[in-house]
Design a protein around this motif. Structure first.
Motif, PDB file in Angstrom:
ATOM      1  N   ASP A  61       0.664  -1.217  -0.006  1.00 43.89           N
ATOM      2  CA  ASP A  61       0.171   0.010  -0.147  1.00 43.89           C
ATOM      3  C   ASP A  61       0.922   1.531  -0.060  1.00 43.89           C
ATOM      4  OD1 ASP A  61      -3.275   0.368   0.635  1.00 43.89           O
ATOM      5  OD2 ASP A  61      -2.062   2.412   1.372  1.00 43.89           O
ATOM      6  N   ASP A  62       0.460   2.304  -0.510  1.00 40.35           N
ATOM      7  CA  ASP A  62       1.255   3.623  -0.758  1.00 40.35           C
ATOM      8  C   ASP A  62       1.189   4.196   0.795  1.00 40.35           C
ATOM      9  OD1 ASP A  62       1.451   3.324  -3.405  1.00 40.35           O
ATOM     10  OD2 ASP A  62      -0.313   4.458  -3.958  1.00 40.35           O
ATOM     11  N   CYS A  63       0.415   3.754   1.531  1.00 42.63           N
ATOM     12  CA  CYS A  63       0.479   4.637   2.899  1.00 42.63           C
ATOM     13  C   CYS A  63       1.272   3.865   3.763  1.00 42.63           C
ATOM     14  CB  CYS A  63      -1.010   4.715   3.217  1.00 42.63           C
ATOM     15  SG  CYS A  63      -1.268   5.619   5.026  1.00 42.63           S
ATOM     16  N   PRO A  64       2.051   4.517   4.348  1.00 45.90           N
ATOM     17  CA  PRO A  64       3.001   3.439   5.468  1.00 45.90           C
ATOM     18  C   PRO A  64       2.151   3.187   6.623  1.00 45.90           C
ATOM     19  CG  PRO A  64       3.428   5.912   5.460  1.00 45.90           C
ATOM     20  CD  PRO A  64       2.768   5.547   4.342  1.00 45.90           C
ATOM     21  N   LEU A  65       1.113   3.862   6.980  1.00 42.98           N
ATOM     22  CA  LEU A  65       0.226   3.597   8.073  1.00 42.98           C
ATOM     23  C   LEU A  65      -0.513   2.089   7.762  1.00 42.98           C
ATOM     24  CD1 LEU A  65      -1.180   6.790   9.359  1.00 42.98           C
ATOM     25  CD2 LEU A  65       0.535   5.378  10.633  1.00 42.98           C
ATOM     26  N   VAL A  66      -0.876   1.954   6.486  1.00 43.62           N
ATOM     27  CA  VAL A  66      -1.596   0.823   6.321  1.00 43.62           C
ATOM     28  C   VAL A  66      -0.599  -0.532   6.197  1.00 43.62           C
ATOM     29  CG1 VAL A  66      -2.533  -0.293   4.159  1.00 43.62           C
ATOM     30  CG2 VAL A  66      -3.334   2.034   4.741  1.00 43.62           C
ATOM     31  N   ARG A  67       0.705  -0.040   5.912  1.00 47.77           N
ATOM     32  CA  ARG A  67       1.639  -0.952   5.574  1.00 47.77           C
ATOM     33  C   ARG A  67       1.921  -1.505   7.034  1.00 47.77           C
ATOM     34  NH1 ARG A  67       4.056   2.795   2.243  1.00 47.77           N
ATOM     35  NH2 ARG A  67       5.967   2.755   3.177  1.00 47.77           N
ATOM     36  N   VAL A  68       2.301  -0.810   7.968  1.00 47.43           N
ATOM     37  CA  VAL A  68       2.670  -1.311   9.182  1.00 47.43           C
ATOM     38  C   VAL A  68       1.572  -1.954   9.868  1.00 47.43           C
ATOM     39  CG1 VAL A  68       2.199   0.984  10.591  1.00 47.43           C
ATOM     40  CG2 VAL A  68       3.869  -0.481  11.363  1.00 47.43           C
ATOM     41  N   SER A  69       0.308  -1.369   9.701  1.00 51.82           N
ATOM     42  CA  SER A  69      -1.007  -2.336  10.299  1.00 51.82           C
ATOM     43  C   SER A  69      -0.832  -3.679   9.796  1.00 51.82           C
ATOM     44  CB  SER A  69      -2.048  -1.523  10.039  1.00 51.82           C
ATOM     45  OG  SER A  69      -2.058  -0.168  10.738  1.00 51.82           O
ATOM     46  N   ALA A  70      -0.872  -3.705   8.449  1.00 50.34           N
ATOM     47  CA  ALA A  70      -0.826  -4.999   7.692  1.00 50.34           C
ATOM     48  C   ALA A  70       0.392  -5.924   8.303  1.00 50.34           C
ATOM     49  CB  ALA A  70      -0.921  -4.946   6.354  1.00 50.34           C
ATOM     50  N   ALA A  71       1.450  -5.468   8.354  1.00 55.45           N
ATOM     51  CA  ALA A  71       2.747  -6.107   8.831  1.00 55.45           C
ATOM     52  C   ALA A  71       2.227  -6.708  10.478  1.00 55.45           C
ATOM     53  CB  ALA A  71       3.814  -5.268   8.882  1.00 55.45           C
ATOM     54  N   TYR A  72       1.902  -5.812  11.134  1.00 55.99           N
ATOM     55  CA  TYR A  72       1.469  -6.425  12.613  1.00 55.99           C
ATOM     56  C   TYR A  72       0.186  -7.203  12.732  1.00 55.99           C
ATOM     57  CZ  TYR A  72       4.488  -3.200  15.332  1.00 55.99           C
ATOM     58  OH  TYR A  72       5.511  -2.893  15.926  1.00 55.99           O
ATOM     59  N   ALA A  73      -0.606  -7.229  11.677  1.00 55.98           N
ATOM     60  CA  ALA A  73      -1.606  -8.088  11.518  1.00 55.98           C
ATOM     61  C   ALA A  73      -1.391  -9.595  11.083  1.00 55.98           C
ATOM     62  CB  ALA A  73      -2.799  -7.525  10.464  1.00 55.98           C
ATOM     63  N   LEU A  74      -0.394  -9.521  10.162  1.00 55.73           N
ATOM     64  CA  LEU A  74       0.034 -10.822   9.585  1.00 55.73           C
ATOM     65  C   LEU A  74       1.014 -11.509  10.788  1.00 55.73           C
ATOM     66  CD1 LEU A  74       1.226  -9.657   6.054  1.00 55.73           C
ATOM     67  CD2 LEU A  74      -0.562 -11.442   6.692  1.00 55.73           C
ATOM     68  N   GLY A  75       1.407 -10.754  11.498  1.00 60.45           N
ATOM     69  CA  GLY A  75       2.294 -11.407  12.759  1.00 60.45           C
ATOM     70  C   GLY A  75       1.316 -11.898  13.668  1.00 60.45           C
ATOM     71  N   ARG A  76       0.104 -11.444  13.828  1.00 56.92           N
ATOM     72  CA  ARG A  76      -1.043 -12.007  14.647  1.00 56.92           C
ATOM     73  C   ARG A  76      -1.569 -13.177  13.907  1.00 56.92           C
ATOM     74  NH1 ARG A  76      -0.870 -11.736  19.678  1.00 56.92           N
ATOM     75  NH2 ARG A  76      -0.619  -9.540  19.615  1.00 56.92           N
ATOM     76  N   ASN A  77      -1.553 -13.046  12.635  1.00 57.01           N
ATOM     77  CA  ASN A  77      -2.201 -14.396  11.936  1.00 57.01           C
ATOM     78  C   ASN A  77      -1.012 -15.040  10.965  1.00 57.01           C
ATOM     79  OD1 ASN A  77      -5.366 -13.847  11.694  1.00 57.01           O
ATOM     80  ND2 ASN A  77      -4.508 -11.706  11.911  1.00 57.01           N
ATOM     81  N   PRO A  78      -0.213 -15.413  11.506  1.00 56.84           N
ATOM     82  CA  PRO A  78       0.904 -16.033  10.587  1.00 56.84           C
ATOM     83  C   PRO A  78       0.439 -17.211   9.800  1.00 56.84           C
ATOM     84  CG  PRO A  78       1.011 -17.054  13.138  1.00 56.84           C
ATOM     85  CD  PRO A  78      -0.057 -15.799  12.758  1.00 56.84           C
ATOM     86  N   CYS A  79       1.125 -17.169   8.690  1.00 56.06           N
ATOM     87  CA  CYS A  79       0.977 -18.182   7.426  1.00 56.06           C
ATOM     88  C   CYS A  79       2.082 -18.150   6.872  1.00 56.06           C
ATOM     89  CB  CYS A  79      -0.175 -17.259   6.628  1.00 56.06           C
ATOM     90  SG  CYS A  79      -0.594 -18.318   5.286  1.00 56.06           S
TER      91      CYS A  79
END
Length: 219
Positions: A61-79
């Protein structure tokens, strides 16, 4: 922005009603950046495998706030499918807060594919990323991590990075290679590092005896 990006991991406000998962999944692909960010942030607390494909896409995503939120979310939903995209984003993202979230997520994924990238982050990145890279290497459980962690424990100029290296060495459980590195750090200039070194040694079966000729004796 600072309040959002410093959360480890992001915490949602307590609400009376349960979140609408279907709406959050829809918001992950919304054209509205705020909706995407808030939905990704929600999945840092919610585990739902259906969120993973959209969260992977949000790493670009162009927005860093979206990217960092997605990163933490993937850490909570490891796959396993998220590991390569997380690594690729770590190697190219300019934002330190995003990279911090990425290494946290990779640690939670506990996938050996992340080893080289995490070592590189430990050695070359900013302190905020280095400290989580150290922890992530401990979570991987790969004995190859002992050497770079031992080097950083001895030489990194930032105390909190050294502390996390000590924790990671204890987590790895490699007595033969880890204990000498920890023992050499008992006289670290920072008292908090000394304490973390002692705790790591205790984890490895060495108990501190203040009156003993050899203050650390194996259990």
């Amino acid at each position: 922005m600072d309040e959002l990006i410093e959360a480890e991991p992001y915490a949602l406000e307590v609400v009376d009603s349960p979140p609408d998962i279907e709406q959050l999944l829809s918001d992950l692909i919304s054209g509205d950046v705020t909706r995407r960010m808030l939905a990704a942030r929600a999945f840092s607390e919610i585990q739902d495998e259906r969120s993973v494909p959209a969260l992977i896409d949000l790493l670009a995503d162009d927005c860093p706030l979206v990217r960092v939120s997605a990163a933490y979310a993937l850490g909570r939903n490891p796959c396993p499918a998220a590991v390569e995209p997380l690594i690729a984003t770590l190697l190219q993202d300019w934002n330190g807060y995003v990279r911090k979230g990425l290494v946290w997520a990779l640690g939670n994924c506990q996938d050996a594919r992340a080893f080289d990238s995490l070592v590189d982050a430990l050695v070359t990145d900013i302190p905020a990323v280095q400290l989580w890279a150290a922890s992530a290497l401990g979570q991987l459980g790969d004995p190859r991590a002992v050497a770079p962690l031992a080097t950083a424990l001895k030489a990194d100029p930032v105390a909190v990075v050294r502390s996390n290296c000590a924790w990671a060495l204890g987590k790895l459980g490699d007595k033969e290679a880890g204990v000498p590195a920890l023992l050499s750090a008992l006289d670290d200039d920072d008292l908090s590092v000394q304490q973390d070194v002692r705790e790591a040694l205790n984890t490895l079966g060495y108990h501190y005896e203040t009156d003993a000729a050899d203050p650390f004796e194996i259990a």
